[in-house]
Design an enzyme around this catalytic site. Structure first.
Site, PDB file in Angstrom:
ATOM      1  CB  ALA A  23      -0.915   0.003   1.222  1.00 49.95           C
ATOM      2  N   GLY A  65      -0.707   5.144  -3.021  1.00 47.65           N
ATOM      3  CA  GLY A  65      -0.098   6.460  -2.948  1.00 47.65           C
ATOM      4  C   GLY A  65       1.411   6.357  -2.920  1.00 47.65           C
ATOM      5  CG  ASN A 107       3.547   6.147   3.563  1.00 48.52           C
ATOM      6  OD1 ASN A 107       4.176   6.655   4.486  1.00 48.52           O
ATOM      7  ND2 ASN A 107       2.357   5.612   3.750  1.00 48.52           N
ATOM      8  N   PRO A 108       2.659   8.740   1.494  1.00 51.67           N
ATOM      9  CG  PRO A 108       1.117   8.755  -0.260  1.00 51.67           C
ATOM     10  CD  PRO A 108       2.134   7.889   0.404  1.00 51.67           C
ATOM     11  CB  CYS A 109      -0.144   8.313   5.728  1.00 50.13           C
ATOM     12  SG  CYS A 109      -1.684   8.364   4.793  1.00 50.13           S
ATOM     13  CB  SER A 110       4.410  10.869   7.402  1.00 51.30           C
ATOM     14  OG  SER A 110       4.583  11.937   6.513  1.00 51.30           O
ATOM     15  CD  GLU A 111       1.658   4.970   6.910  1.00 52.25           C
ATOM     16  OE1 GLU A 111       0.877   4.211   6.306  1.00 52.25           O
ATOM     17  OE2 GLU A 111       1.616   6.212   6.816  1.00 52.25           O
ATOM     18  CB  THR A 142      -5.855   0.753  10.856  1.00 59.77           C
ATOM     19  OG1 THR A 142      -6.245   1.628  11.926  1.00 59.77           O
ATOM     20  CG2 THR A 142      -4.423   0.299  11.055  1.00 59.77           C
ATOM     21  N   GLY A 143      -7.763   2.667   8.302  1.00 53.15           N
ATOM     22  CA  GLY A 143      -9.126   3.152   8.112  1.00 53.15           C
ATOM     23  C   GLY A 143     -10.105   2.054   7.784  1.00 53.15           C
ATOM     24  CB  ILE A 149      -7.999  -3.045   7.461  1.00 50.84           C
ATOM     25  CG1 ILE A 149      -6.954  -2.138   8.122  1.00 50.84           C
ATOM     26  CG2 ILE A 149      -7.707  -3.239   5.987  1.00 50.84           C
ATOM     27  CD1 ILE A 149      -5.563  -2.747   8.142  1.00 50.84           C
TER      28      ILE A 149
END
Length: 945
Positions: free
Chosen positions: A154, A183, A360-364, A547-548, A550
């Site tokens: 992902a 993303g 990645n786009p969410c920075s994790e 974890t939206g 899922i």
């Protein structure tokens, strides 16, 4: 054996595979036979039009799964065309499709000692998925076991160099990733600045910000080509890049443009033509800051900006002024966020292979350029026993199984580019994480923003990552190390020791912490010991994702590391209805805090009515913090979020997807403090969002002062005295009953003979004498104002979007969500007493008008359109009428286009951006998930979660 995994034969794997013990399953009993199954009908209708948008009847799920979870899985993850024999119709089929691929590949690739061990592995994995103990990320459910490419990742990181070929290749690779629904992020700092010369011609370079325009347009085009959410992307620039100030201000300037054009009468809906003049809206922007820069900010000294080609300092800036510009821009539009470069690379396991420059786009996910990561998340509440102890042993075993499965997936996975394929297979980055932390802390009576809450979160995170790396070391002894381990072995082992040292520094505050810390210490000792002997199979192991979708598949109350969103939720019922319920974790938390059953019943009833715990009967004020939530009257303070992130960061390979929310009243200094504290506390990245920052009023320009020698004009004072026009003794009126978030009330309004509103009276149910008096006084004030000539539009403009509790769902089909009772009342009055043109200027429409807009792009019916003067009718290329906002002068350039996302639709309807949009599919108000929004009703997302 290693040849089946990759081409370059890393490590020296042993001849014997893994032995898998049964922990969750029973010998001779299939996991499916241990649960009760039922058939359900999944039918989704568009809340605006009533049209059925999805229908599949007779799908099979365990009775323990909620209707929300089964709806999300059916609509998003079942494969095959509807109405055909190939269409999946049972959770059994879905799990078998995925688990079968993992089991078969692991068996063929030498992961297991025997075929029986492979069979046990498959059944244990099935049991965990069936009972909602964990979930893989969405691409696994979409693709694994189907005829489609076996995409499992992902998260993607790309790279771009200082050449036109590389820049154009960036556009292409990013587009392919967006096309697949994922993303990507990248760092543009290798591109020379606009202050440097081109070698070939001697002209001035364009600079990275100019090339961002092309990438942004590409992302917008692909999104509008059929996706239901915006392309998710991250753009990073180093703080020492000469174009850093331009980068910082790009999105803030565009927000100013949006407001100015909207005020000038242009159609600035994100789905309309005029929005194409606004740039950089499809990316999250982050500045990569160094310790040198942050120290210069602290010391108030200068900082050098360096040429990309030579590395020489070509300009010096005041570090504190530059930092303030970052905070100012984030205050205005939520961008840019910060990534702390030295901290990130100090925890880097592969420095010999290159620095970590992006995310990645969410920075994790933070790793090497041209790489990817597949994710999986554990449901923490599943490991909380009835006696409120944490099941450490089963948690460790679950991590072992999940990490094994995630590593197997890299064997059969497909990737969008050759370079990503090579890097991912050479370094085998994994991202195990968890959800439901907020619910777990509340259930145990621990405040999210408390030392007890943070210590428990840190201990769980440490145990998870330690168990993951220990299994990675064991896998290295079976199927070999990752290809890049040899050159990075010393650095990798150094980072493992840093993790162990951080665990040794943990303080145990709660009784539950001691067992977790002891288990984590044991796991870290094994990581060091086994890793020294075998090496490691994976360069990275853990992170915390949003974890939206899922999370809802697992029936989690909270996503990722987030606190609970609110104490009251809406539960879907059989037959399509819903009911308002207090979170199940609240009674459990009250029991843990020592309250008796009758006290719990009274407190829960109070929360159900009020939506918060303030002044709940019998609840001690010192226990309020346990029930603090992300939103509402007792919202967790911004630094509470920062401190929680800092508590768990030392135990993660990657970082944390989370946005620090600030109230609208927050200052630029508040944001600067958050950014500075994130650096001091050792975070890897941080992002902020100030409530309503994207709809702030534009600053007005001050008028130029008169010339010194100009003579003052003689003062002329004209005094106007308003006159009160009283209502006739007998007048027409209407009474409206309403409900906002369970709070009931009545509104009675009276009108003049010409239909104008002249008075309003409000009465709320279950109110005390004080509130009753306040509402009476407010009604009188508004009524007198109306009778003295204050336009109703002025009241509507001032009191709509006013936010306070109770807020939420209403029983009014025209106003599905209200941000407060005042918000509802004045929207209802506008609908009852204002003309269409007057309401259109305020962005207030009926349900029928909104439905007509979605279908036709116009709020007016054909009959209403035909009655307009010819000068106000617009024609498209086919000669059909196309009408834009009816509240202003019409221009030929304002031909309307359909919105493509929930945010666009709500902005089109209201004329305002909303902090949590309504779901475009089912109409439920969405909630934040990392830096995106996710719908609790159907699982739809607004970004990359």
């Amino acid at each position: 054996m290693t040849d089946t995994l990759y081409d370059d034969k890393p490590g020296t794997p042993s001849a014997r595979g893994l032995t898998i013990d049964r922990v969750f399953t029973t010998e001779g009993v299939h996991p499916y036979d241990e649960v009760t199954w039922e058939k359900r009908d999944v039918v989704q209708t568009n809340w605006k039009t009533g049209e059925v948008v999805f229908e599949q009847r007779g799908v099979e799920f365990p009775t323990s799964w909620s209707l929300n979870a089964s709806t999300i899985v059916t609509t998003k993850y079942f494969r095959g065309a509807l109405g055909t024999a190939e269409r999946e119709a049972s959770l059994k089929t879905l799990i078998d499709r995925v688990v079968g691929k993992y089991q078969q590949t692991g068996q063929e690739s030498g992961y297991f000692a025997t075929d029986h061990d492979a069979e046990i592995f498959g059944q244990e994995l099935t049991w965990l998925l069936l009972n909602q103990y964990f979930s893989f990320n969405s691409p696994v459910w979409f693709n694994v076991g189907t005829a489609a490419p076996q995409q499992v990742s992902a998260c993607f990181i790309l790279s771009v160099d200082d050449s036109m070929e590389s820049i154009l290749n960036w556009y292409r690779e990013e587009g392919m990733i967006f096309k697949g629904g994922s993303g990507a992020g990248l760092n543009l700092s290798r591109i020379r600045s606009s202050k440097e010369l081109l070698r070939s011609s001697g002209g001035t370079a364009s600079g990275p910000v100019s090339f961002m325009r092309g990438a942004d347009a590409s992302a917008g085009t692909i999104k509008s080509g059929g996706a239901t959410r915006r392309a998710a992307k991250m753009v990073v620039l180093d703080v020492d890049h000469p174009d850093i100030e331009e980068f910082i201000e790009t999105k803030a300037r565009e927000e100013d443009k949006i407001r100015a054009l909207r005020d000038a009468g242009f159609d600035m809906d994100l789905g309309g033509k005029d929005i194409t003049s606004v740039q950089y809206q499809n990316a999250n922007n982050s500045v990569r800051v160094s310790d040198e820069f942050m120290q210069a900010v602290t010391d108030g000294t200068e900082f050098g900006l360096r040429a990309r080609m030579t590395g020489e300092v070509i300009e010096k800036v005041d570090a504190r002024e530059l930092f303030d510009k970052i905070a100012q821009a984030a205050w205005e539009c939520a961008d840019p966020g910060l990534q702390y470069d030295d901290t990130i690379n100090d925890w880097h396991t592969n420095p010999e292979s290159g620095r970590i420059t992006a995310s990645n786009p969410c920075s994790e996910y933070m790793s090497l350029d041209n790489s990817s990561c597949n994710l999986a998340s554990l449901n923490l509440m599943k490991f909380l026993r009835a006696d409120d102890s944490f099941d450490v042993d089963r948690f460790i075993k679950a991590v072992e199984l999940i990490i094994t499965a995630m590593d197997i997936s890299i064997v059969f996975a497909d990737f969008p580019t050759e370079s990503i394929t090579q890097t991912t297979r050479d370094y085998r980055q994994l991202g195990i994480g968890y959800a439901n932390l907020g619910a777990l802390l509340m259930a145990l009576g621990k405040g999210y923003d408390s030392e007890g809450g943070r210590s428990l979160a840190a201990a769980i995170t440490s145990l998870m990552t330690a168990a993951a790396y220990r299994r990675s070391a064991e896998l290295a002894g079976v199927v070999g190390t990752y290809a890049g381990y040899g050159r990075n072995a010393d650095a990798h082992k150094r980072v493992m020791r840093k993790h162990r040292s951080a665990n040794d520094s943990l303080r145990t505050i709660n009784p539950i912490d001691a067992g977790l810390c002891e288990a984590a210490a044991s796991q870290w000792d094994q990581v060091i010991e086994v890793g020294e002997r075998n090496g490691f199979r994976n360069a990275q192991a853990s992170l915390l994702a949003p974890t939206g979708t899922i999370g809802f598949m697992m029936d989690c109350d909270t996503t990722g590391i987030e606190p609970d969103f609110s104490l009251v939720k809406f539960k879907k019922l059989v037959g399509g209805g819903s009911m308002q319920i207090v979170n199940h974790t609240v009674p459990r938390a009250l029991r843990n805090l020592g309250y008796l059953d009758e006290q719990i019943e009274a407190i829960v009833a109070y929360i159900s009515d009020k939506g918060n715990v303030i002044d709940a009967p019998g609840l001690k004020p010192e226990h309020y913090e346990v029930f603090d939530t992300a939103m509402g009257v007792r919202a967790i303070k911004p630094m509470g979020h920062v401190r929680m992130m800092a508590a768990v960061q030392p135990f993660l390979s990657g970082a944390i997807s989370k946005t620090v929310n600030l109230p609208e009243s927050a200052t630029v200094q508040d944001i600067a403090d958050v950014y500075m504290e994130g650096w001091r506390l050792g975070l890897k990245a941080i992002a902020v969002y100030r409530d309503n920052c994207k709809v702030g009023q534009p600053l007005s320009n001050g008028k130029s002062a008169p010339e010194e020698d100009a003579k003052p004009a003689p003062e002329v004072r004209i005094e106007y005295r308003p006159r009160r026009l009283r209502l006739p003794k007998s007048r027409s009126g209407r009474t409206t009953s309403f409900t906002v978030a369970g709070a009931e009330g009545y509104m009675t309004s009276g009108a003049y003979e010409d239909g104008r509103l002249g008075e309003v009276f409000l009465k709320l149910g279950k109110q005390g004498s004080t509130l009753s008096g306040v509402m009476d006084a407010f009604s009188i004030a508004v009524s007198i104002g109306l009778q003295y000539g204050v336009p109703l539009e002025s009241f509507v403009q001032k009191f709509t979007n006013l936010k306070f509790e109770p807020a939420g769902m209403t029983d009014d089909p025209d106003i599905r969500i209200a941000q407060s009772i005042m918000d509802y009342i004045f929207r209802r009055l506008a609908l009852d007493y204002l003309s269409f043109d007057e309401r259109a200027e305020l962005g207030i429409y009926t349900a029928a008008e909104r439905a007509h807009y979605v279908e036709t792009g116009s709020y007016l019916s054909e009959e209403e359109e035909s009655e307009l003067p010819e000068s106000e009718q617009l024609k498209n290329d086919a000669g059909d009428n196309v009408r834009v906002d009816a509240g202003g002068p019409l221009q030929p350039s304002l031909i309307e286009a359909h919105p493509h996302t929930t945010s666009e639709l709500m902005e089109a309807i209201t004329g305002l951006a909303v902090d949590a949009p309504l779901c475009l599919i089912c109409g439920t108000k969405m909630r934040p998930s990392g830096s995106c929004y996710v719908c609790e009703g159907c699982g739809a997302t607004s970004g990359c979660s």
